[in-house]
Write a protein that holds these residues in place. Structure first.
Motif, PDB file in Angstrom:
ATOM      1  N   CYS A  32       0.760  -0.445   0.409  1.00 48.00           N
ATOM      2  CA  CYS A  32      -0.065   0.153  -0.191  1.00 48.00           C
ATOM      3  C   CYS A  32       0.761   0.673   0.050  1.00 48.00           C
ATOM      4  N   CYS A  90      -0.209   2.672   4.078  1.00 47.66           N
ATOM      5  CA  CYS A  90       0.663   2.249   4.865  1.00 47.66           C
ATOM      6  C   CYS A  90       1.654   1.074   4.999  1.00 47.66           C
ATOM      7  N   THR A 128       1.630  -1.467   3.959  1.00 48.98           N
ATOM      8  CA  THR A 128       0.407  -3.040   3.691  1.00 48.98           C
ATOM      9  C   THR A 128       0.616  -3.963   2.262  1.00 48.98           C
ATOM     10  N   CYS A 160      -4.264  -0.179   0.278  1.00 54.04           N
ATOM     11  CA  CYS A 160      -5.228  -0.871   0.853  1.00 54.04           C
ATOM     12  C   CYS A 160      -6.303  -0.719   1.302  1.00 54.04           C
ATOM     13  N   CYS A 211      -6.742   2.131   4.440  1.00 54.24           N
ATOM     14  CA  CYS A 211      -6.190   3.447   3.866  1.00 54.24           C
ATOM     15  C   CYS A 211      -7.461   3.854   2.919  1.00 54.24           C
TER      16      CYS A 211
HETATM   17 ZN    ZN Z   1      -2.496   1.384   3.480  1.00 49.36          ZN
END
Ligand code: ZN
Length: 199
Positions: free
Chosen positions: A58, A61, A63, A70, A73
């Motif tokens: 992402c 963030c 991830t 993601c 977010c």
């Molecule tokens: Zn994210």
């Protein structure tokens, strides 16, 4: 001695190279796969290739996801002014399972570990600092694990963020020392979050 023939042997070897899979488990899985009905083995193989080819980090963030952002977010329902710093996507998933955290995350992908040669530049820390400069963050919750390295990384981040004046907190030590956040039940995680200490 290769008692199963090369192809089966190769499958067992590949499976046993995965984390947490010993030789016996690899054999059990290999025979399970070989005995799967119809296209199931192909579906499994395709899922592995597809996940590998189409997942990325992402942009916000870090991830693991399959788009630019993601789902967390990208969600308008999340509190984007509260950012929780976690070690891994698995830790993020553990907090999501509590269903009570409404902020967003930042995934470090590790902790600082001098013994293993992992320094501040080897985890997604620079990205966190850049993000805090750009975004309007009201609270940064540091939820690295309670291992020595997790604690040291938390201290390091809090010192780094202090000049910015952003409120920084640390999850309560209800999380067992050296504990893998993924293995901790949701109630313990919620207690650790609710009882967080302002640094
Ligand atoms: Zn994210």
């Amino acid at each position: 001695m290769d008692i199963y023939g090369g192809k089966v042997h190769r499958l067992i070897e590949e499976l046993s190279s995965l984390p947490g899979i010993g030789g016996k488990t690899a054999q059990r899985l290999a025979f399970h796969i070989i005995n799967l009905p119809g296209d199931r083995a192909k579906q499994l193989a395709d899922a592995i290739v597809d996940a590998k080819q189409n997942t990325r980090y992402c942009k916000s963030c870090y991830t693991v996801t399959d788009g630019d952002l993601c789902p967390i977010c990208a969600s308008g329902k999340r509190d984007h002014k509260t950012i929780m710093v976690v070690e891994s996507p698995r830790d993020l998933a553990a907090y999501e399972r509590t269903g009570r955290y409404t902020g967003v995350y930042h995934v470090l992908h590790g902790v600082i570990n001098p013994a293993l040669g992992i320094g501040a530049g080897d985890i997604r820390l620079k990205e966190l600092i850049l993000r805090l400069e750009k975004e309007d963050c009201e609270e940064l919750i540091i939820a690295t694990g309670s291992s020595v390295e997790g604690e040291a990384t938390a201290m390091y981040i809090s010192k780094l963020v202090k000049p910015s004046g952003i409120k920084t907190s640390r999850i309560a030590s209800g999380v067992p020392v050296g504990g893998d956040l993924e293995c901790i039940d949701e109630v313990t995680l919620m207690r650790a979050l609710d009882g967080r200490i302002i640094l």
